[in-house]
Design a protein around this motif. Structure first.
Motif, mmCIF file in Angstrom:
data_model
loop_
_atom_site.group_PDB
_atom_site.id
_atom_site.type_symbol
_atom_site.label_atom_id
_atom_site.label_comp_id
_atom_site.label_asym_id
_atom_site.label_seq_id
_atom_site.Cartn_x
_atom_site.Cartn_y
_atom_site.Cartn_z
ATOM 1 N N GLU A 34 0.849 -1.227 -0.031
ATOM 2 C CA GLU A 34 -0.085 0.026 -0.009
ATOM 3 C C GLU A 34 0.852 1.306 -0.053
ATOM 4 O O GLU A 34 1.891 1.293 0.506
ATOM 5 N N PHE A 35 0.541 2.305 -0.553
ATOM 6 C CA PHE A 35 0.924 3.644 -0.539
ATOM 7 C C PHE A 35 -0.027 4.508 0.331
ATOM 8 O O PHE A 35 -1.211 4.847 -0.199
ATOM 9 N N VAL A 36 0.250 4.722 1.598
ATOM 10 C CA VAL A 36 -0.627 5.447 2.614
ATOM 11 C C VAL A 36 -0.004 7.005 3.049
ATOM 12 O O VAL A 36 0.948 7.031 3.409
ATOM 13 N N LEU A 178 10.807 21.286 -8.362
ATOM 14 C CA LEU A 178 11.542 20.323 -9.393
ATOM 15 C C LEU A 178 11.883 19.110 -8.317
ATOM 16 O O LEU A 178 11.899 17.816 -8.745
ATOM 17 N N GLY A 179 12.496 19.639 -7.307
ATOM 18 C CA GLY A 179 12.989 18.289 -6.236
ATOM 19 C C GLY A 179 11.968 17.568 -5.635
ATOM 20 O O GLY A 179 12.203 16.320 -5.570
ATOM 21 N N ARG A 180 10.803 18.205 -5.422
ATOM 22 C CA ARG A 180 9.568 17.482 -4.799
ATOM 23 C C ARG A 180 9.176 16.562 -6.064
ATOM 24 O O ARG A 180 8.932 15.294 -5.653
ATOM 25 N N GLN A 181 8.775 16.748 -7.348
ATOM 26 C CA GLN A 181 8.602 16.268 -8.395
ATOM 27 C C GLN A 181 9.381 15.105 -8.654
ATOM 28 O O GLN A 181 8.926 13.737 -8.620
ATOM 29 N N SER A 182 10.602 15.164 -8.657
ATOM 30 C CA SER A 182 11.559 13.832 -8.804
ATOM 31 C C SER A 182 11.576 13.122 -7.490
ATOM 32 O O SER A 182 11.584 11.833 -7.800
ATOM 33 N N LEU A 186 10.332 9.088 -7.685
ATOM 34 C CA LEU A 186 11.297 7.957 -6.918
ATOM 35 C C LEU A 186 10.271 7.160 -6.209
ATOM 36 O O LEU A 186 10.265 5.752 -5.836
ATOM 37 N N LEU A 187 9.292 7.853 -5.214
ATOM 38 C CA LEU A 187 8.351 6.892 -4.560
ATOM 39 C C LEU A 187 7.678 6.096 -5.127
ATOM 40 O O LEU A 187 7.302 4.925 -4.968
ATOM 41 N N ASP A 188 7.116 6.682 -6.477
ATOM 42 C CA ASP A 188 6.210 5.815 -7.237
ATOM 43 C C ASP A 188 6.976 4.634 -7.774
ATOM 44 O O ASP A 188 6.486 3.307 -7.703
ATOM 45 N N GLY A 194 6.899 -2.889 -5.413
ATOM 46 C CA GLY A 194 6.435 -3.446 -4.137
ATOM 47 C C GLY A 194 6.486 -2.961 -2.818
ATOM 48 O O GLY A 194 6.296 -3.614 -2.063
ATOM 49 N N THR A 195 7.307 -1.764 -2.870
ATOM 50 C CA THR A 195 7.572 -1.290 -1.437
ATOM 51 C C THR A 195 6.207 -0.787 -0.830
ATOM 52 O O THR A 195 5.604 -0.056 -1.673
ATOM 53 N N THR A 196 6.132 -1.037 0.436
ATOM 54 C CA THR A 196 4.887 -0.356 1.161
ATOM 55 C C THR A 196 5.573 0.966 1.597
ATOM 56 O O THR A 196 6.438 0.917 2.217
ATOM 57 N N ILE A 197 4.604 1.943 1.445
ATOM 58 C CA ILE A 197 4.978 3.388 1.644
ATOM 59 C C ILE A 197 4.147 4.058 2.396
ATOM 60 O O ILE A 197 2.858 4.139 2.349
#
Ligand SMILES: Nc1ncnc2c1ncn2[C@@H]1O[C@H](COP(=O)(O)OP(=O)(O)O)[C@@H](O)[C@H]1O
Ligand SMILES: [Mg+2]
Length: 285
Positions: A34-36, A178-182, A186-188, A194-197
């Motif tokens: 999940e990405f919570v 820009l830093g936020r977007q990149s 990366l989190l996506d 498969g990482t739970t975030i």
């Protein structure tokens, strides 16, 4: 079930004049992959919650389970938790202290029983994941880089351990667009792999665009928990409780107020755009 909280309460400095109840009877289950997004006003207990999940605090009452095991039971092997759960704290860039980037990123790999080559490979991959060229930066001092770059090194240090569960406390606060977007991209990628975030953020748009589920805390209790579109489209309720509302959700609400029916749960720009294009086409006909 990677993470289960059963009736968890936490009080700082219990039994003293400074006792602060930070969490009150929180029960929550987070499934694999999940990405919570975790939201709530300052002081509502978000950071306390993630420190309990990371095993840095022990509940005053209730239990925290990771992969079905009570992480505070005396028989639990804490080294399991260190490999499984990676935590990026607020302003992680303040925690760099080694003489080279390589050493800093490798710090969490100590005591994992890896060979020198395996460690080097993990550091290389983690640095590449956050957008650096390993050979270029490895021997430089982390202190010679900008704030945003230092934050990426700190995050690489967490990623190098390859945690299955990644918890981030306001990771995009203070980053430029820009830093936020990149960083969110990366989190996506990690999520797709498969990482739970679990990500704490005040940025409703970032949560709308990236999280599938949103948990909102208020004064140490669960206020809302549901699918991201469902939670983040409750504009009036969120505002009443002092929670920021996203831009896309606000535009959808403004259109609704003008009598233009929008799909329920419209909180993402791509959803908004798709519906506005359809409306535009209908008007042209
Ligand atoms: N180390 C601490 N000692 C005493 N009280 C604390 C400590 N850390 C947090 N608190 C209190 O616990 C409550 C929850 O804090 P926190 O989990 O940091 O909230 P958030 O991350 O949502 O801003 C707040 O009332 C805060 O003042
Ligand atoms: Mg906090």
């Amino acid at each position: 079930m990677p993470i289960t909280l059963n009736h968890v309460s936490y009080t700082y400095a219990p039994g003293t004049a400074y006792a602060t109840g930070a969490l009150n009877d929180v029960s929550l289950t987070i499934s694999d992959g999940e990405f919570v997004g975790i939201m709530g006003k300052t002081g509502c207990g978000k950071s306390t919650l993630i420190q309990l999940i990371a095993g840095l605090l022990t509940p005053t009452s209730g239990t925290v389970e990771v992969d079905g095991r009570d992480i505070n039971s005396p028989s639990y092997d804490r080294s399991l938790l260190r490999r499984r759960v990676g935590v990026v704290f607020q302003h992680p860039e303040h925690q760099l202290f080694e003489t080279t980037v390589e050493r800093d990123v490798a710090f969490g790999l100590k005591h994992l029983g890896l060979s020198k080559e395996e460690k080097q490979q993990a550091v290389r991959q983690a640095l590449e994941a956050v957008g650096f060229e390993y050979e270029t930066v490895k021997n430089q001092s982390p202190l010679s880089f900008s704030g945003g770059e230092k934050r990426r090194f700190a995050i690489a240090g967490v990623l190098a351990v390859k945690p299955g569960i990644l918890i981030l406390d306001e990771p995009i606060a203070g980053l430029d667009p820009l830093g936020r977007q990149s960083f969110l991209a990366l989190l996506d990628r990690l999520h797709e792999a498969g990482t739970t975030i679990l990500m704490i953020s005040h940025n409703a748009d970032a949560i709308a665009e990236h999280a599938q589920r949103v948990v909102v805390l208020e004064q140490g209790s669960l206020l809302m928990d549901g699918e991201a579109g469902q939670v983040l489209s409750e504009n009036t309720f969120l505002k009443e409780h002092g929670i920021g509302v996203g831009q896309a959700a606000q535009i959808a609400a403004l259109l609704e107020a003008k009598g233009i029916a929008m799909e329920p749960g419209t909180v993402r720009y791509d959803d908004l755009l798709r519906q506005m294009i359809a409306i535009g086409r209908r008007l042209q006909q």
